[in-house]
Design an enzyme around this catalytic site. Structure first.
Site, PDB file in Angstrom:
ATOM      1  N   HIS A 197       2.637   8.111   7.418  1.00 57.41           N
ATOM      2  CA  HIS A 197       3.848   7.325   7.644  1.00 57.41           C
ATOM      3  C   HIS A 197       5.076   8.222   7.622  1.00 57.41           C
ATOM      4  O   HIS A 197       6.017   8.022   8.382  1.00 57.41           O
ATOM      5  CB  HIS A 197       3.984   6.226   6.589  1.00 57.41           C
ATOM      6  N   LYS A 206       0.856  -1.199   0.000  1.00 58.52           N
ATOM      7  CA  LYS A 206       0.000   0.000   0.000  1.00 58.52           C
ATOM      8  C   LYS A 206       0.882   1.236   0.000  1.00 58.52           C
ATOM      9  O   LYS A 206       2.061   1.159   0.337  1.00 58.52           O
ATOM     10  CB  LYS A 206      -0.899  -0.016   1.230  1.00 58.52           C
ATOM     11  N   HIS A 238       2.000   6.824   2.945  1.00 59.63           N
ATOM     12  CA  HIS A 238       1.360   8.140   2.883  1.00 59.63           C
ATOM     13  C   HIS A 238       1.952   9.121   3.894  1.00 59.63           C
ATOM     14  O   HIS A 238       2.873   8.780   4.643  1.00 59.63           O
ATOM     15  CB  HIS A 238      -0.155   8.016   3.020  1.00 59.63           C
TER      16      HIS A 238
HETATM   17  N1  ARG Z   1       0.296   0.183   9.747  1.00 65.48           N
HETATM   18  C1  ARG Z   1      -0.596   1.076  10.403  1.00 65.48           C
HETATM   19  C2  ARG Z   1      -1.191   2.068   9.402  1.00 65.48           C
HETATM   20  O1  ARG Z   1      -0.624   2.293   8.366  1.00 65.48           O
HETATM   21  C3  ARG Z   1       0.057   1.867  11.489  1.00 65.48           C
HETATM   22  C4  ARG Z   1       0.489   1.030  12.660  1.00 65.48           C
HETATM   23  C5  ARG Z   1       0.576   1.815  13.909  1.00 65.48           C
HETATM   24  N2  ARG Z   1       1.029   1.052  15.012  1.00 65.48           N
HETATM   25  C6  ARG Z   1       0.292   0.269  15.770  1.00 65.48           C
HETATM   26  N3  ARG Z   1       0.863  -0.373  16.739  1.00 65.48           N
HETATM   27  N4  ARG Z   1      -1.014   0.151  15.592  1.00 65.48           N
HETATM   28  O2  ARG Z   1      -2.241   2.636   9.655  1.00 65.48           O
END
Ligand code: ARG
Length: 642
Positions: A161, A155, A158
């Site tokens: 991130h 994905k 964005h």
């Molecule tokens: N991968 C998730 C996203 O892109 C963010 C993860 C954040 N960390 C967690 N421990 N939930 O939305």
């Protein structure tokens, strides 16, 4: 201890005495703390208030005109006419070499540090400690896990991130500087039904060669295409009224594939593992451009089935879940917390969910790393999610969840797109900003030829533009992504800070004085800028003399302000570790560089006689060192030329 010994001996040579150290202070590492100790002890002697209470009552002054530290007398819990008391204390207060003046302002006492002392003491301290100036063993023996960036495989990377990466990288450096042991963790989004879809897509559209050469881009492309197929299939089903066939539809195949993954099917897992490993390999390089190196690439996939079962069992035992048509959910309202709503923790088909994996992952990390603190750097959009899983952990009986878990959140980035279109990957952002910076650099042809490796410099300057733009506002605020603004060398931008650093480097290069000489330079005001008497002895015309005296006063004021800003750097780091705001440090670095520019305008270095040149150079070198240190904490590599 030896730290105190060195402190005393350094102070001895300035004929100063080290005040008794108050608990929680680090006078050896932080000269503001040294001054705090002095003030607190004197205040205690004058008023009878406990020295540690006096210490805690010392506040920063927001502008230098109001002093360096301030005590609001009401905080000392003294009775009587506090305005009169402020006046009386200011008069009586012994300056002791640390202070220049104490000024009463209503019920406040303003303390002004003695710039003579700061110049002689702090400039050398910076030059001696170099990259360690600002560090402090505040978190010695403590361990923090910082989870940040956490993109999703296949994905887009964005803006959320990007911000998490930048802020998390900063926090990791900051905690390290403050003596913590830091574990940098990336929690990849690498599990879920979409990986079944990706596998089906790869069979149809994938290329081994492209996967090897550019895995992140390729997996994304495959994912986009197979999603289009699914959409077409659904539309077709809608139109014809013939329901999707589990066996022959893409969607059905994806589900089946993911089911095999969840059941531990070796072949299914093999493909997914390859996707994951190749993506991580690529990520490692990209993060390196931002000076980030992870200790752990964890991810949603790494939360084991046993762990999920354990979470499920504990939730049941603590009677936290209710069943709803085969699914399990937590109803916070029933638990007395209306605001947190309801949350599903297990689907009716038994598959786990994002939040359940977060619960398991937190428990596992605590047991594995025995952290004293764990920080999650996640966008504000997930505030509710984070509050829910923090609270569930607490309700499950994990008492550490309350004190040791911290969510560092942040707002949105608006309008982030390349000049060509929408930004998809971190690499795209970095490449675009690099070429834009290169273009700007080329406009100054003469300077450009002097830069050894223009590509590398453009990369570093460009990255600093993105990073500073991101970190200069309060993290909770949204901001507008603007290529033009962030790349300008005018105004408060990353290139501006880089420019200041390269300018300071060029002063050092031009003077070409050995470091040892700077360490013994005479940093008295008398030598740095001269005295009124010296001017008067020149026997100038009155008008000319008045002008010279004016310049002298300006120079003196600039130098004094500069060193007062310099000394506060260790405090700034400590404060930033409390509010977790990168802007605290960014704002400071702008203040420092602005003060440097205006000082340098009135205080030339080249062409002065040796003794003066060395003193001024020592001062500017210490400014360069602090700017360098600050940029590095932010994750930025300072450039020597640009
Ligand atoms: N991968 C998730 C996203 O892109 C963010 C993860 C954040 N960390 C967690 N421990 N939930 O939305």
């Amino acid at each position: 201890t030896s730290a105190v010994d060195t402190l005393s001996s350094k102070l001895d040579s300035l004929k100063l005495q080290a005040p008794p150290a108050i608990q929680g202070s680090f006078p050896d590492y932080n000269t503001v703390d040294l001054c705090r100790n002095y003030i607190a002890n004197q205040l205690s002697e004058l008023t009878g208030v406990d020295a540690s209470i006096a210490y805690q009552s010392l506040e920063w002054s927001l502008v230098l005109e109001n002093g360096d530290l301030i005590v609001p007398l009401p905080r000392l819990r003294l009775k009587g006419d506090l305005v009169a008391l402020a006046k009386e204390l200011a008069e009586k207060f012994p300056l002791g070499g640390y202070l220049k003046k104490v000024h009463p302002e209503g019920k406040f006492l303003q303390f002004f540090f003695n710039p003579e002392f700061l110049l002689k003491y702090v400039v050398k301290d910076v030059l001696e400690r170099k990259q360690d100036f600002g560090s402090c063993p505040l978190g010695k023996g403590k361990r923090v896990v910082i989870e940040f960036s956490s993109p999703n495989i296949a994905k887009p990377f964005h803006a959320g991130h990007l911000r998490s990466t930048i802020i998390g990288g900063f926090l990791s450096n900051l905690y390290e500087r403050l003596g913590w042991e830091v574990i940098r963790m990336n929690y990849l989004g690498d599990w879920g039904k979409q990986f079944g879809l990706l596998a089906v897509g790869f069979e149809k559209y994938g290329s081994e060669a492209e996967l090897e050469s550019n895995p992140i881009q390729h997996l994304f492309d495959v994912y986009v295409r197979i999603n289009q197929d699914v959409k077409a299939e659904e539309e077709e089903a809608e139109k014809t009224g013939v329901p999707l066939d589990e066996a022959s539809s893409v969607d059905g195949a994806a589900r089946a594939f993911f089911k095999r993954m969840e059941q531990g099917d070796k072949q299914a897992l093999g493909l997914w593992e390859k996707f994951r490993a190749l993506s991580i390999e690529k990520y490692i390089d990209t993060y390196a451009r931002l000076n980030i190196k992870y200790d752990v690439y964890s991810g949603e996939s790494q939360v084991s089935q046993e762990l999920m079962d354990r979470v499920q069992k504990e939730l049941q035992e603590k009677k936290l879940v209710t069943e709803d048509r085969g699914a399990l959910l937590i109803d916070f309202k029933q638990l007395g917390e209306k605001k947190l709503g309801k949350v599903l923790v297990q689907k009716s088909d038994g598959t786990s969910l994002y939040i359940t994996r977060d619960l398991g992952a937190a428990i596992e990390r605590k047991e594995k790393y025995h952290f004293d603190k764990m920080i999650y750097v996640i966008a504000s959009q997930q505030d509710l999610h984070v509050r829910q899983f923090f609270r569930i952990l607490e309700k499950m009986g994990y008492s550490w969840a309350k004190d040791e878990l911290l969510h560092v959140n942040f707002g949105l980035v608006l309008g982030m797109s390349t000049r060509k279109g929408t930004v998809v990957f971190l690499d795209d952002i970095l490449e675009t900003v690099k070429s834009a910076t290169l273009e700007i650099m080329q406009k100054n042809a003469e300077k450009f030829t002097l830069v050894e490796d223009p590509e590398a410099v453009a990369d570093l300057v460009g990255i600093s533009a993105v990073m500073i733009q991101d970190m200069q506002g309060k993290r909770n605020n949204n901001y507008e992504f603007s290529w033009d603004r962030m790349l300008s060398t005018e105004g408060d931008t990353g290139p501006y800070l880089q420019y200041a650093h390269s300018r300071l480097r060029s002063i050092e290069r031009n003077c070409n004085v050995a470091e040892e000489k700077l360490l013994v330079a005479d940093l008295s005001i008398e030598n740095l800028v001269g005295t009124e008497d010296q001017v008067k002895q020149l026997g100038l015309e009155p008008a000319e003399q008045a002008k010279k005296l004016d310049i002298l006063a300006t120079q003196r004021e600039k130098v004094e302000s500069l060193v007062r800003i310099l000394v506060s750097y260790p405090d700034i780091l400590r404060y930033a570790s409390k509010n977790h705001e990168p802007s605290t440090l960014v704002t400071y670095l702008f203040k420092l560089t602005h003060q440097f520019s205006s000082t340098y305008k009135v205080l030339r270095v080249m062409g002065e006689k040796e003794q003066v040149l060395e003193a001024r150079l020592a001062l500017f070198s210490s400014v360069r060192q602090v700017l360098n240190n600050g940029l590095r904490v932010l994750g930025i590599t300072p450039v020597d030329r640009m």
